[in-house]
Design an enzyme around this catalytic site. Structure first.
Site, PDB file in Angstrom:
ATOM      1  N   LYS A 123      26.443  -7.413  -4.264  1.00 43.49           N
ATOM      2  CA  LYS A 123      27.015  -6.447  -5.320  1.00 43.49           C
ATOM      3  C   LYS A 123      25.842  -5.677  -5.880  1.00 43.49           C
ATOM      4  O   LYS A 123      26.053  -4.761  -6.577  1.00 43.49           O
ATOM      5  CB  LYS A 123      27.486  -7.332  -6.382  1.00 43.49           C
ATOM      6  CG  LYS A 123      28.941  -7.714  -6.148  1.00 43.49           C
ATOM      7  CD  LYS A 123      29.439  -7.658  -4.917  1.00 43.49           C
ATOM      8  CE  LYS A 123      30.019  -8.834  -4.102  1.00 43.49           C
ATOM      9  NZ  LYS A 123      28.847  -9.626  -3.381  1.00 43.49           N
ATOM     10  N   SER A 470      34.055 -12.483   3.164  1.00 45.64           N
ATOM     11  CA  SER A 470      32.382 -12.339   3.464  1.00 45.64           C
ATOM     12  C   SER A 470      32.499 -11.469   4.631  1.00 45.64           C
ATOM     13  O   SER A 470      33.010 -11.483   5.690  1.00 45.64           O
ATOM     14  CB  SER A 470      31.844 -13.622   3.467  1.00 45.64           C
ATOM     15  OG  SER A 470      30.401 -13.343   3.983  1.00 45.64           O
TER      16      SER A 470
END
Length: 554
Positions: A123, A470
């Site tokens: 992120k 993921s």
């Protein structure tokens, strides 16, 4: 030339401001130069960030050598691997907004002239880019680089192997001793985890967009070339400041579509969809989900890096890196070579002379893994506003699949059922109330997908969620279902035993239940209590948009 930093360094009225710089040891000469923020996400809790102090120092050396004054400040960063499988993962995606806001705060509050962004993991990379394009300030991304692959069982491995090993252990296919030996081997040192997971996807796409120097996505963290790259990033930001080149001149419709094309060729993480949507929104050049399918339909998939295959980022680097991929895509007219980059040159100029050095890591256009790209957006009554699958990591036999729904209202419930042996061949695992609003925070589901892979069920069982997966996930893992359950989505109406039809080549996902029956269920729908009722995540849940908009803040 007027600079933003003049607002804190120039004129008699700024004498108090200058006095505070002098308190930190800055000289008068340093304050007469452009002030360049070096945003370092260095910490001692993220393997991708443990070495960023060294990268930041090299960046600062490059800035000084090119006539600027570097000023370092920090950014937070969550390690998704360490946060995986518990409440910590709720904070990961949401932290992207904190990072963007904090970079904006520090930059504008102190009137910096430019930024070198030093992230590495999931992120943090898009969060920093979002801030740069929001402010439209000169900026260069200089990531920390990928981890080298580990060695275990006679083969190169990375973090996805470790998560899959847990599933194998739970199924009795791997002993406790073997599990311990594996965990000591898969992550040999610093850097972003070695496969084409989200961190490396975004570092490669930063390069593809043009906001990072060539090599940013693939040069290993431990290589001397990574330090050289950092010094060159420091010099590059000074060139941008002097020429007035800002982030939005680089990040725009043209470069974003280039990035999507590279995404399809590379087989990047499905999370890249969330982040490219969010970056595009901040850049004032919004893109729609359908654009991903339009580009995917044209651009072939040239790479099968882990978890889709057995190669890792170090192999992509040795094969010519992103420049070689871009050179190949330019041959087919799949990207626009006229897009400007932080080098001051175009994409075509940067890729000039690059070629594929190992066709085992990058296939040529004449021999792709598939004629279509690595990601696919699906639509249907279960996801009328779209959902995402990493097509390149799906076994051929699972590209179309119909099975009975096994319904869970959280990842925790689903993983307990998987570990308990309650999921069998043909099932479609539905995990809901894990979206941006319902999670809150849209947790990654690496534990369930890896458990199924470790149990050898990844070629017979599909997973569907309003959360996300993921980049290390493989199999028919379909995420970002919109609208999410907490927002009234149809995924909240699925019942145990319903039949779900998945057709990835046709971009369809269908709940085989009549509209009349769904209307009855909707009339009796009861929403669960919010998972988080205090702290900033409770505020996030009230303000966050759907995944089809990139889970941006309203």
């Amino acid at each position: 030339m007027n600079r933003k930093s003049d607002n804190v360094t120039k004129g008699a009225e700024r004498a108090p401001n200058r006095s505070l710089f002098y308190a930190m040891g800055y000289t008068k000469e340093e304050l007469e130069r452009p002030l360049i923020g070096v945003v370092s996400a260095h910490s001692e809790i993220v393997p991708g960030h443990i070495h960023l102090d060294k990268i930041a120092e090299a960046v600062k050396a490059g800035i000084r050598s090119a006539g600027g004054t570097p000023i370092q400040f920090p950014a937070i960063g969550v390690c998704d691997g360490i946060a995986m499988g518990h409440i910590g993962m709720k904070y990961s995606l949401a932290s992207r907004e904190l990072i963007a806001d904090s970079v904006e705060t520090m930059t504008i509050a102190h009137q910096l002239d430019g930024l070198v962004l030093v992230p590495n993991c999931d992120k943090i990379v898009p969060g920093m880019i979002m801030a740069a394009v929001r402010m439209d300030i000169p900026a260069v991304v200089c990531s920390g680089g990928p981890m080298l692959a580990g060695k275990w069982g006679g083969e190169e491995v990375s973090l996805s192997k470790m998560f899959e090993a847990v599933g194998a252990n739970k199924a009795g296919m791997m002993s406790d001793c073997e599990l311990e030996a594996c965990e000591q081997s898969v992550c040999p040192g610093c850097g972003s985890c070695a496969g084409m997971y989200t961190a490396n996807s975004m570092n490669c796409l930063s390069e593809a967009i043009g906001i990072a120097l060539p090599g940013n996505g693939t040069i290993p963290a431990v290589s001397g070339r990574r330090v050289m790259l950092a010094k060159r990033a420091g010099a590059a930001i000074m060139d941008m400041v002097n020429k007035g080149i800002t982030a939005r001149q680089i990040v725009n419709q043209k470069s974003l579509e280039n990035a999507i094309a590279c995404d399809m060729a590379l087989g990047c993480s499905s999370n890249s969809v969330l982040h490219l949507l969010a970056i595009a929104n901040e850049a004032g050049s919004p893109i729609e989900l359908k654009t991903f399918n339009e580009i995917s339909a044209k651009v072939p998939n040239l790479c099968h890096l882990a978890p889709a295959g057995h190669t890792h980022i170090q192999d992509l680097d040795a094969a010519g890196g992103i420049r070689a991929v871009q050179a190949e895509l330019l041959k087919g007219g799949y990207i626009d070579g006229s897009a400007i980059t932080v080098t001051g040159k175009t994409v075509a100029e940067n890729a000039s002379g690059a070629k594929i050095l190992d066709e085992g890591s990058i296939r040529p256009l004449s021999n792709p893994y598939s004629e279509t790209g690595g990601l696919q957006i699906l639509w249907g009554n279960l996801a009328p506003e779209g959902c995402v699958v990493k097509r390149s990591a799906v076994a051929p036999e699972m590209l179309t699949h119909t099975g009975r729904a096994r319904v869970f209202n959280s990842e925790d419930e689903a993983i307990a059922a998987i570990y308990g042996g309650k999921i069998v061949d043909g099932d479609v695992v539905v995990i809901r109330y894990e979206g941006p609003k319902g999670g809150p925070g849209m947790r990654e589901m690496l534990n369930p997908t890896s458990a199924l892979a470790g149990m050898k069920l990844d070629k017979t069982v599909a997973l569907i969620t309003d959360g996300r997966f993921s980049g290390a996930s493989r199999g028919a893992s379909i995420g970002h279902v919109c609208p999410e359950a907490a927002d009234g989505g149809v995924i909240g109406l699925v019942e145990e035993g319903d039949q779900i039809e998945i057709d990835i080549p046709a971009a369809k996902i269908t709940l085989l239940v009549s509209d009349e029956e769904l209307a009855k269920r909707d009339a009796n729908r009861v929403f669960p209590e919010p998972n988080i009722k205090t702290g900033w995540l409770s505020r996030y849940a009230k303000q966050v948009s759907g995944a089809n908009f990139g889970a941006i803040m309203k």
